[in-house]
Scaffold this active site. Structure first.
Site, short mmCIF file in Angstrom:
data_model
loop_
_atom_site.label_atom_id
_atom_site.label_comp_id
_atom_site.label_asym_id
_atom_site.label_seq_id
_atom_site.Cartn_x
_atom_site.Cartn_y
_atom_site.Cartn_z
N LYS A 35 5.92 122.77 87.56
CA LYS A 35 6.36 123.98 86.83
C LYS A 35 5.37 124.35 85.73
CE LYS A 35 10.31 122.17 85.61
NZ LYS A 35 10.18 120.89 86.33
N THR A 36 5.01 123.35 84.93
CA THR A 36 4.11 123.64 83.82
C THR A 36 2.74 124.04 84.35
OG1 THR A 36 5.33 122.07 82.46
CG2 THR A 36 3.13 122.68 81.69
N ASP A 223 8.34 127.80 78.94
CA ASP A 223 8.48 126.51 79.63
C ASP A 223 9.75 125.82 79.12
OD1 ASP A 223 7.91 124.40 81.28
OD2 ASP A 223 6.13 123.71 80.21
N GLU A 224 10.30 124.91 79.90
CA GLU A 224 11.48 124.12 79.50
C GLU A 224 12.63 125.02 79.05
OE1 GLU A 224 11.45 120.85 79.83
OE2 GLU A 224 9.39 120.14 79.58
N GLN A 254 17.27 118.54 83.55
CA GLN A 254 16.56 117.98 82.39
C GLN A 254 17.02 118.61 81.09
OE1 GLN A 254 12.30 116.89 82.86
NE2 GLN A 254 12.42 118.11 84.72
N ARG A 608 9.21 110.35 84.07
CA ARG A 608 7.92 110.39 83.37
C ARG A 608 6.92 109.46 84.04
NH1 ARG A 608 8.28 114.71 82.28
NH2 ARG A 608 10.25 114.62 83.36
P1 ATP Z 1 8.50 118.36 84.18
O1 ATP Z 1 9.78 118.86 84.76
O2 ATP Z 1 8.55 116.89 83.94
O3 ATP Z 1 8.04 119.17 83.01
P2 ATP Z 1 6.68 119.87 85.83
O4 ATP Z 1 7.51 120.47 86.90
O5 ATP Z 1 6.31 120.74 84.69
O6 ATP Z 1 7.39 118.53 85.33
P3 ATP Z 1 3.88 119.34 86.01
O7 ATP Z 1 3.77 118.53 84.79
O8 ATP Z 1 3.39 120.72 86.00
O9 ATP Z 1 5.39 119.29 86.53
O10 ATP Z 1 3.19 118.60 87.24
C1 ATP Z 1 3.42 117.21 87.49
C2 ATP Z 1 2.16 116.54 87.97
O11 ATP Z 1 1.85 116.97 89.30
C3 ATP Z 1 0.95 116.92 87.16
O12 ATP Z 1 0.10 115.80 87.05
C4 ATP Z 1 0.30 118.01 87.96
O13 ATP Z 1 -1.08 118.12 87.69
C5 ATP Z 1 0.57 117.55 89.38
N1 ATP Z 1 0.64 118.65 90.36
C6 ATP Z 1 1.40 119.75 90.31
N2 ATP Z 1 1.22 120.52 91.42
C7 ATP Z 1 0.31 119.90 92.19
C8 ATP Z 1 -0.31 120.17 93.46
N3 ATP Z 1 0.00 121.27 94.17
N4 ATP Z 1 -1.19 119.30 93.94
C9 ATP Z 1 -1.49 118.17 93.24
N5 ATP Z 1 -0.95 117.84 92.06
C10 ATP Z 1 -0.07 118.68 91.53
MG MG Z 2 6.71 120.63 82.65
#
Ligand code: ATP
Ligand code: MG
Length: 729
Positions: A35-36, A223-224, A254, A608
């Site tokens: 997402k981020t 975000d969040e 979350q 995490r």
């Molecule tokens: P959270 O809910 O914990 O905030 P999030 O959904 O924001 O998580 P991110 O932090 O954006 O998730 O991504 C999680 C990890 O996966 C990061 O290390 C990111 O670089 C990696 N990632 C995301 N998308 C891809 C992709 N398509 N290919 C490879 N790695 C990815």
């Molecule tokens: Mg995130």
């Protein structure tokens, strides 16, 4: 134009989001699904492909650290440095952005230009004073509860006169709130919740300003989003108006700030309130091993109130999740440290490891264990440095210097170091301030001028006022770090702490030195550029201290609460204190709604971890001076057993590698220690000179017996029991 680098490393669904037409969007997806990452790429896309000016983008993150990271990532994607300055993009937390807005229009917000932000500590101190003035008993009107009440009303957008009260208790709360607010307004003080409420009211009451910002911020990204509260939602809603495009990303599983007024329903509300919202779900997790993900998914399935999401990974199964049953909290800390050492010996970096706990107070024993083994650590999110007494004193001088009406700072330093201004004199000053609606500074002046204060008391007060004025004239033109250094010395703080003997005084002096150093290195973030360096530094100290510590880039283990771990990821994660009564906490296990929030917190913690996760619990634990015997947390039982590996070994007792410490931390050992020294391992003791400590080890019997005690301030010492005058506490 080559757009591949903006879409590289994204899956199809993620690309759909990044390259979507200009529209309102909701990205609803589980932990680690990107997402981020998608939000960052979307901003880069808007800038580069849609040719949107940075000027018209506003992005909200959950921590200052996340905001800094986001800036860096966008710049790397675009390969150039963006204007984040005056006319550039706004990226920050809700609080940071609200602060920036108020600094830009203080008069429209009914604030003095030099208004100061107060943290929760200052808020409590102020409330205590108000309770005293109102003759209310602190036992009945617990300051912390009162603060909680005021903050939650502000989060709902309510001023005292908006609150309907029917009963005497409600009326008293309302009265305290009103008095507190008047006091803050008079002194130009703004608490955290007030930042948001003021920023909202600013737009509400000044439509021309609202219109200006609506014209400006055509693209809003948050975000969040699951953790936004009522006033934050209203703020975004208002700013967006009818024509800006809003993208929110979040995960209902979350949502962990319900206790602080966050409303996960804001996600549904968003879908109703905004036009043509496109909802996109991301389902692939890229963060964790499949073992960790499977366990986390199974845990969260126990919650009933969910929007429902799937989450899968094609990553490796990886190692099992290790569960360690510690004998007590010391053993637990020792275990964590031993695993961290092994991790480092395998060539890994400590920066890649995090220890997560439910309550801040749990950190102390972990800190001790880490210090013993000389493993560098960093407390993230806790206001460690800026919370220290001597630092708060120095900051209070600086604040009073730049704003005489800052009563909280006046109170703090008027008699620190002691200058003969007693309680009686202070009482008179406070009383006159209250009766005449003055701040303490004005009140002190008047009482001296009018001869109400006379003789020694008047002299002492006059000297203090003169000192502050003098400091102001002497130092205001100097570079910030020289100014701070002068203030610390001329105010007498330096000598005061130098005279405090022993290691404690020494470390206080070191901290003051560190403060000067911090100001020397201080480079204001873009939102502070148009303030004086001192004002900017003070705002930074209050608002961002948790995010920026001196040792930020050192190779250090990260310690933090589960709450502040949100959004972050680490190859190695320890979750400690996974026990009934701790996690879930006592109160929450009795209320279904709160229990589900605790479970979400556990889900946040587990997700995490990228490669390896440890969950530990202790059979007995001493916290807040009380011993408790807790069963393992129900959350452990909710995890699939084929993902877990139980570790039964007790760790070794000593913090050193002496032969003595090779023995096991067993029941026999504990009894032996008691028989020969009168103290149990893990027992808390008080020493007349070294203060409080914990018994770590022992040797010998009878008159020769010695114990090793780890003191909170003096470090670890071996003491002969017969002479040490140790007391069990
Ligand atoms: P959270 O809910 O914990 O905030 P999030 O959904 O924001 O998580 P991110 O932090 O954006 O998730 O991504 C999680 C990890 O996966 C990061 O290390 C990111 O670089 C990696 N990632 C995301 N998308 C891809 C992709 N398509 N290919 C490879 N790695 C990815
Ligand atoms: Mg995130």
């Amino acid at each position: 134009m080559d757009i591949s680098h903006l879409l590289d490393g994204l899956n199809d669904k993620q690309r759909d989001v990044v390259a979507a037409p200009l529209q309102n969007m909701l990205v609803l997806a589980g932990a680690g699904s990107g997402k981020t990452r998608v939000l960052v790429h979307r901003i880069a896309w808007l800038l580069q492909i849609e040719q949107v000016s940075p000027h018209s983008i506003l992005a909200v993150t959950f921590t200052n650290k996340a905001a800094a990271e986001m800036r860096g990532r966008i710049e790397r994607l675009l390969g150039n440095s963006l204007g984040f300055g005056r006319g550039g993009m706004w990226i920050g937390t809700f609080h940071g952005l609200a602060h920036r807005l108020l600094r830009a229009h203080p008069l429209d917000a009914n604030l003095p230009e030099d208004f100061q932000i107060i943290d929760s500590d200052d808020q409590l101190r102020l409330l205590k004073r108000i309770l005293r003035n109102l003759n209310l008993d602190e036992k009945q009107w617990v300051p912390r509860a009162v603060a909680g009440y005021i903050n939650s009303k502000k989060d709902e957008g309510l001023r005292p006169h908006h609150i309907d009260v029917y009963d005497p208790v409600g009326r008293t709360y309302q009265k305290i709130y009103a008095t507190y607010q008047e006091t803050c307004d008079r002194a130009g003080l703004v608490d955290f919740a007030e930042l948001l409420l003021r920023a909202h009211e600013l737009w509400l009451h000044k439509p021309h300003l609202l219109e200006h910002y609506q014209q400006r911020f055509r693209h809003i990204l948050v975000d969040e989003f699951q953790d936004t509260n009522g006033i934050q939602y209203a703020w975004i809603r208002m700013l967006a108006g009818d024509s800006s495009k809003v993208m929110i990303v979040g995960d209902d599983d979350q949502s962990i700030y319900g206790w602080r007024g966050a409303r996960v329903e804001n996600i549904q509300r968003f879908m109703q309130d905004f036009d043509d919202v496109q909802t996109i779900r991301l389902e692939q997790n890229y963060r964790s091993t499949s073992t960790i993900l499977k366990a986390a998914n199974q845990l969260i399935a126990n919650n009933s109130a969910r929007l429902g999401k799937e989450l899968w990974t094609d990553g490796v199964a990886g190692e099992s999740i290790s569960v360690y049953a510690a004998f007590n909290e010391i053993d637990e800390a020792r275990f964590v440290v031993s695993r961290l050492k092994a991790w480092r010996e395998q060539g890994n970096s400590l920066l890649d490891a995090a220890i997560l706990y439910r309550n801040n107070a749990q950190s102390r024993i972990l800190e001790e264990a880490l210090m013993q083994e000389q493993l560098p650590y960093r407390i993230y999110g806790g206001l460690r440095f800026f919370e220290r007494q001597e630092i708060k004193d120095a900051i209070a001088y600086l604040r009073l210097l730049s704003n005489h009406s800052d009563d909280a700072s006046f109170e703090r330093v008027v008699n620190t170091p002691t200058r003969g201004i007693g309680d009686r004199t202070l009482g008179l000053i406070r009383e006159a301030a209250r009766d005449r609606s003055l701040n303490l500074w004005q009140s002190a002046w008047q009482l001296c001028e009018q001869g109400v204060l006379a003789g020694r008391a008047a002299n002492a007060v006059r000297n203090f006022l003169a000192l502050i004025n003098q400091l102001e004239t002497d130092t205001s033109e100097l570079p910030l770090h020289v100014q701070v250094d002068r203030v610390i010395r001329q105010s007498g703080l330096w000598t005061h702490y130098e005279n405090e003997k022993g290691e404690k005084g020494q470390s206080r002096i070191e901290n003051l030195e560190e403060l000067v150093n911090a100001t020397r290195l201080f480079r204001p973030a873009e939102e502070y550029l148009d303030m004086s360096p001192l004002t900017a530094f003070l705002a930074h100290a209050t608002l961002e201290s948790g995010d920026k510590q001196a040792d930020e880039f050192d190779e250090a283990v990260q310690l933090m609460t589960l709450h502040s771990a949100k959004g972050l990821e680490f190859p190695l994660v320890f979750m400690v204190g996974v026990e009934e009564g701790m996690f879930p906490s006592q109160q929450s296990s009795e209320e279904p709604g709160r229990l589900e929030e605790e479970r979400r917190l556990c889900y946040v913690g587990m997700t995490r971890a990228m490669q390896k996760l440890y969950l530990t619990h202790a059979e007995s634990r001493r916290l807040y001076g009380k011993e408790s015997y807790n069963r393992p947390s129900r959350f452990l039982k909710e995890l699939p057993s084929d993902c877990l590996e139980e570790i039964r070994l007790r760790t070794q007792v000593g913090w050193s590698n002496s032969a003595q410490s090779q023995s096991r931390f067993s029941q026999e050992k504990l009894q032996d220690s008691f028989a020969s020294t009168g103290f149990k391992l893990g027992q808390r003791v008080l020493h007349p000179t070294f203060g409080e400590g914990v018994v770590l080890n022992y040797e010998g019997v009878g008159a020769q017996s010695r114990v090793q005690v780890n003191f909170a301030t003096a470090g670890s010492k071996w003491l002969v029991v017969a002479y040490a005058r140790l007391e069990a506490i």
